[in-house]
Design a protein around this motif. Structure first.
Motif, PDB file in Angstrom:
ATOM      1  N   GLN A   3       0.850  -1.187   0.000  1.00  0.00           N
ATOM      2  CA  GLN A   3       0.000   0.000   0.000  1.00  0.00           C
ATOM      3  C   GLN A   3       0.882   1.232   0.000  1.00  0.00           C
ATOM      4  N   LEU A   4       0.498   2.206  -0.809  1.00  0.00           N
ATOM      5  CA  LEU A   4       1.326   3.396  -1.007  1.00  0.00           C
ATOM      6  C   LEU A   4       0.512   4.652  -0.716  1.00  0.00           C
ATOM      7  N   VAL A   5       1.118   5.573   0.021  1.00  0.00           N
ATOM      8  CA  VAL A   5       0.448   6.834   0.352  1.00  0.00           C
ATOM      9  C   VAL A   5       1.405   7.981   0.074  1.00  0.00           C
ATOM     10  N   ALA A  23       4.980   6.792   1.374  1.00  0.00           N
ATOM     11  CA  ALA A  23       5.151   5.828   2.453  1.00  0.00           C
ATOM     12  C   ALA A  23       4.519   4.502   2.040  1.00  0.00           C
ATOM     13  N   ALA A  24       5.287   3.438   2.169  1.00  0.00           N
ATOM     14  CA  ALA A  24       4.823   2.116   1.742  1.00  0.00           C
ATOM     15  C   ALA A  24       4.632   1.201   2.938  1.00  0.00           C
ATOM     16  N   SER A  25       3.618   0.382   2.854  1.00  0.00           N
ATOM     17  CA  SER A  25       3.435  -0.688   3.828  1.00  0.00           C
ATOM     18  C   SER A  25       3.508  -2.018   3.102  1.00  0.00           C
ATOM     19  N   GLY A  26       3.926  -3.055   3.808  1.00  0.00           N
ATOM     20  CA  GLY A  26       4.083  -4.349   3.169  1.00  0.00           C
ATOM     21  C   GLY A  26       5.517  -4.817   3.272  1.00  0.00           C
ATOM     22  N   ARG A  27       5.690  -6.121   3.222  1.00  0.00           N
ATOM     23  CA  ARG A  27       6.995  -6.693   3.483  1.00  0.00           C
ATOM     24  C   ARG A  27       7.939  -6.635   2.306  1.00  0.00           C
ATOM     25  N   THR A  28       7.437  -6.346   1.110  1.00  0.00           N
ATOM     26  CA  THR A  28       8.262  -6.486  -0.084  1.00  0.00           C
ATOM     27  C   THR A  28       8.783  -5.167  -0.635  1.00  0.00           C
ATOM     28  N   ASP A  31      12.335  -4.962  -1.912  1.00  0.00           N
ATOM     29  CA  ASP A  31      12.628  -5.832  -3.055  1.00  0.00           C
ATOM     30  C   ASP A  31      12.205  -5.215  -4.378  1.00  0.00           C
ATOM     31  N   ARG A  32      11.526  -4.099  -4.316  1.00  0.00           N
ATOM     32  CA  ARG A  32      10.900  -3.542  -5.512  1.00  0.00           C
ATOM     33  C   ARG A  32      11.544  -2.240  -5.969  1.00  0.00           C
ATOM     34  N   ALA A  33      11.644  -2.083  -7.271  1.00  0.00           N
ATOM     35  CA  ALA A  33      11.921  -0.761  -7.829  1.00  0.00           C
ATOM     36  C   ALA A  33      10.672   0.091  -7.631  1.00  0.00           C
ATOM     37  N   MET A  34      10.883   1.400  -7.532  1.00  0.00           N
ATOM     38  CA  MET A  34       9.771   2.327  -7.313  1.00  0.00           C
ATOM     39  C   MET A  34       9.791   3.424  -8.369  1.00  0.00           C
ATOM     40  N   ASN A  77      10.833   2.431   4.612  1.00  0.00           N
ATOM     41  CA  ASN A  77       9.811   2.077   3.607  1.00  0.00           C
ATOM     42  C   ASN A  77       9.289   3.310   2.882  1.00  0.00           C
ATOM     43  N   SER A  78      10.195   4.136   2.431  1.00  0.00           N
ATOM     44  CA  SER A  78       9.783   5.385   1.808  1.00  0.00           C
ATOM     45  C   SER A  78      10.585   5.679   0.543  1.00  0.00           C
ATOM     46  N   VAL A  79       9.930   6.381  -0.360  1.00  0.00           N
ATOM     47  CA  VAL A  79      10.582   6.882  -1.566  1.00  0.00           C
ATOM     48  C   VAL A  79      10.222   8.353  -1.703  1.00  0.00           C
ATOM     49  N   PHE A  80      11.142   9.134  -2.265  1.00  0.00           N
ATOM     50  CA  PHE A  80      10.990  10.578  -2.307  1.00  0.00           C
ATOM     51  C   PHE A  80      11.223  11.107  -3.716  1.00  0.00           C
TER      52      PHE A  80
END
Length: 127
Positions: A3-5, A23-28, A31-34, A77-80
């Protein structure tokens, strides 16, 4: 499941700056590109920037290269998306997206390669 907010959007004058957060929730997440995409009224959704799972590889649309910087913090668990020298044509809803794998290979700039999306945050740049 991821989930992404998004947050950080707003109204800014041309030449100004904004920093978007996702802000991301979840265990993966780590492992992921964003990626960041945007959609202006009456336009198709377009690629803005992407970052691989480690933060070591990034990609940008030509229209934002040299002005925008994507980064991530896997511990949080964040990307900017740091957006500088904003222009009125940057006005759009900005979406954060999680890619199906961790790498920027092939046509990573295609929205179809991303399987989780946030709700978006509005960015408005006045002239």
């Amino acid at each position: 499941q991821v989930q992404l907010v998004e947050s950080g959007g707003g109204l800014v004058q041309a030449g100004g700056s904004l920093r978007l957060s996702c802000a991301a929730s979840g265990r993966t997440f780590s492992d992921r590109a964003m990626g960041w995409f945007r959609q202006a009224p009456g336009e198709e959704r377009e690629f803005v920037a992407a970052i691989d799972w480690s933060g070591g590889s990034t990609g940008y649309a030509d229209s934002v290269k040299g002005r925008f910087t994507i980064s991530r913090d896997n511990a949080k668990n964040s990307v900017f998306l740091q957006m500088n020298s904003l222009k009125p044509e940057d006005t759009a809803v900005y979406y954060c997206a999680a890619k199906a794998n961790g790498y920027l290979i092939g046509n990573y700039y295609h929205a179809s390669k991303y399987d989780y999306w946030g709700q978006g945050t509005q960015v408005t740049v006045s002239s």
